[in-house]
Motif scaffolding. Structure first.
Motif, short mmCIF file in Angstrom:
data_model
loop_
_atom_site.label_atom_id
_atom_site.label_comp_id
_atom_site.label_asym_id
_atom_site.label_seq_id
_atom_site.Cartn_x
_atom_site.Cartn_y
_atom_site.Cartn_z
N TYR A 288 0.83 -1.16 0.01
CA TYR A 288 -0.08 0.04 0.04
C TYR A 288 0.75 1.30 -0.04
O TYR A 288 0.74 2.15 -0.72
N GLU A 348 -10.02 -5.65 1.94
CA GLU A 348 -10.99 -4.94 1.26
C GLU A 348 -10.56 -3.33 1.22
O GLU A 348 -10.87 -2.73 0.55
N LYS A 349 -9.72 -3.10 2.26
CA LYS A 349 -9.08 -1.75 2.17
C LYS A 349 -8.32 -1.30 1.18
O LYS A 349 -8.37 -0.46 0.35
N LYS A 351 -8.49 -3.02 -1.84
CA LYS A 351 -9.33 -2.85 -3.14
C LYS A 351 -10.02 -1.64 -3.29
O LYS A 351 -10.10 -0.81 -4.40
N LYS A 352 -10.31 -0.86 -2.00
CA LYS A 352 -10.94 0.69 -2.02
C LYS A 352 -9.87 1.31 -2.57
O LYS A 352 -10.19 2.24 -3.43
N PHE A 353 -8.81 1.37 -2.04
CA PHE A 353 -7.37 1.92 -2.44
C PHE A 353 -7.14 2.18 -3.93
O PHE A 353 -7.26 3.00 -4.42
N ASN A 355 -9.09 1.13 -6.30
CA ASN A 355 -10.34 1.49 -6.96
C ASN A 355 -10.41 2.90 -7.03
O ASN A 355 -10.61 3.45 -7.96
N GLU A 356 -10.13 3.82 -6.09
CA GLU A 356 -10.04 5.15 -5.91
C GLU A 356 -8.90 5.73 -6.79
O GLU A 356 -8.89 6.90 -7.28
N LYS A 359 -9.08 3.00 -10.43
CA LYS A 359 -10.20 2.72 -11.04
C LYS A 359 -10.20 1.05 -11.21
O LYS A 359 -11.25 0.57 -12.15
N THR A 361 -11.24 -2.71 -10.42
CA THR A 361 -12.06 -3.45 -9.55
C THR A 361 -11.89 -4.79 -9.49
O THR A 361 -11.58 -5.43 -10.41
N ASP A 363 -14.29 -7.19 -7.99
CA ASP A 363 -15.67 -7.92 -7.64
C ASP A 363 -15.93 -9.01 -8.78
O ASP A 363 -16.65 -9.79 -8.36
#
Length: 378
Positions: A288, A348-349, A351-353, A355-356, A359, A361, A363
């Motif tokens: 990260y 999950e965190k 994945k969110k980072f 995606n933001e 972009k 994904t 899922d």
């Protein structure tokens, strides 16, 4: 910072003495570098732990900088708080001076006299450095670094001994003859990094073992940790951080290639996260912070992630593989316990980072696992 705080940091922090450094050289430690002057003699107030120092000599005529070089130091309390590096004009690099206990005490007593010649460690960047280096261990680094401890962003060669003959003093007849007279250049082995070899030869496997190794490389991970890091899997995290640092700060492209190999390798160990969930929590946290330095310009930075040969984003594919394995195992085995729950939460965190930032994904079902739809002619 008031005078009392500065005095306390000076007493408790380490000192790196940089002696006989050429003028106008660029010199840095961890996340900060300076153009030094004639009065620069080193850095004070260095926090305990492992640090990376790097430098580039400046040509007096062209003012251009030479390729970056670097070395790691280990500041330890209380008898290894002073490190001395002296410039060698013949080797064009800094060489370490090893101190006897008596020499160490002499230098320690002299530190007050040299205070005005020492630059302060950039404490405002220390948290950034820790985020990139918290798994570095010097005993592991010694197994990975070149035998002379020097990291050079450009290859260092030794010309083989070559004596000119009378014939070679004449004008060559053609290009082939001219090239044959050039000295043979060989890479200097003492500058060679000793990275862990990740890829294994196919001949080492039977057919079924080869198939299994492509699906799950946990056995290979255990073997590497046993042979290289005394069965400590954190050694791989140390190498992951070290390879990123020598690329990001040392400008060594081989470090980036090793970082990619380790990244893919750790993500491809299907059973490892069950055995070492805490290590995979640390892995996701490590990457990260590393990926944040690529995300400053997400369009340009993302180009680093594309494999030229296969034309695919190896970072995305590797993490997709890891996330699918985590999800599948959780569905089938119902992962429970604080460590495994933390791992799923960290995933999950991440994945969110991603995606933001990019972009991306994760899922959807991977393309290579989706059913193939075949249209039949009537």
């Amino acid at each position: 910072m008031n005078s009392d705080q500065a005095r306390q940091l000076f007493e408790s922090g380490g000192i790196l003495l940089v002696l006989d450094a050429p003028k106008e050289m660029e010199f840095g430690i961890d996340m900060h570098f300076w153009q030094i002057g004639s009065q620069f003699h080193g850095i004070k107030m260095i926090p305990p732990g492992v640090h990376f120092c790097y430098y580039s000599e400046r040509d007096f005529l062209t003012k251009e900088l030479s390729p970056r070089q670097g070395f790691f130091i280990n500041i330890q309390q209380a008898n290894q708080m002073i490190v001395i590096m002296r410039w060698s004009p013949t080797q064009n690099l800094f060489q370490r001076e090893h101190l006897t206990p008596d020499d160490y005490e002499v230098r320690r007593n002299q530190r007050y006299d040299m205070d005005h010649l020492l630059g302060a460690y950039p404490l405002d960047t220390y948290r950034q450095w820790l985020s990139l280096s918290n798994h570095l261990r010097y005993d592991f680094l010694e197994k990975l670094l070149p035998s002379n401890g020097q990291i050079c962003s450009a290859n260092v060669y030794n010309p083989n001994e070559h004596k000119k003959t009378t014939h070679e003093c004449t004008v060559p007849k053609n290009l082939t003859e001219a090239e044959s007279r050039l000295p043979k250049m060989t890479a200097d082995p003492q500058f060679a990094l000793r990275f862990t070899a990740i890829e294994k030869k196919s001949s080492d496997y039977s057919g079924s073992d080869l198939t299994q190794s492509k699906l799950d490389r946990t056995d290979e991970l255990e073997r590497i940790c046993l042979e290289r890091f005394d069965s400590d899997i954190h050694g791989l995290l140390c190498e992951l951080q070290m390879s990123f640092i020598v690329f990001f700060l040392g400008h060594l492209y081989d470090g980036f290639e090793q970082w990619k190999s380790l990244f893919r390798f750790i993500c491809s160990c299907k059973r490892a996260f069950r055995r070492w969930p805490n290590v995979y929590i640390d892995f996701l946290q490590t990457i990260y912070f590393q990926l944040k330095y690529f995300s400053a310009d997400s369009t340009t930075g993302e180009h680093f992630f594309v494999d030229i040969d296969q034309q695919e984003n190896y970072i995305y594919k590797s993490l997709e593989n890891l996330f699918v394995n985590l999800s599948t195992f959780n569905d089938n085995e119902q992962m429970e316990g604080s460590d495994t729950e933390k791992l799923l939460d960290r995933a999950e965190k991440m994945k969110k980072f991603l995606n933001e930032t990019y972009k991306w994904t994760f899922d959807d079902e991977p393309d290579d696992e989706k059913p193939i739809i075949v249209e039949l002619n009537e």
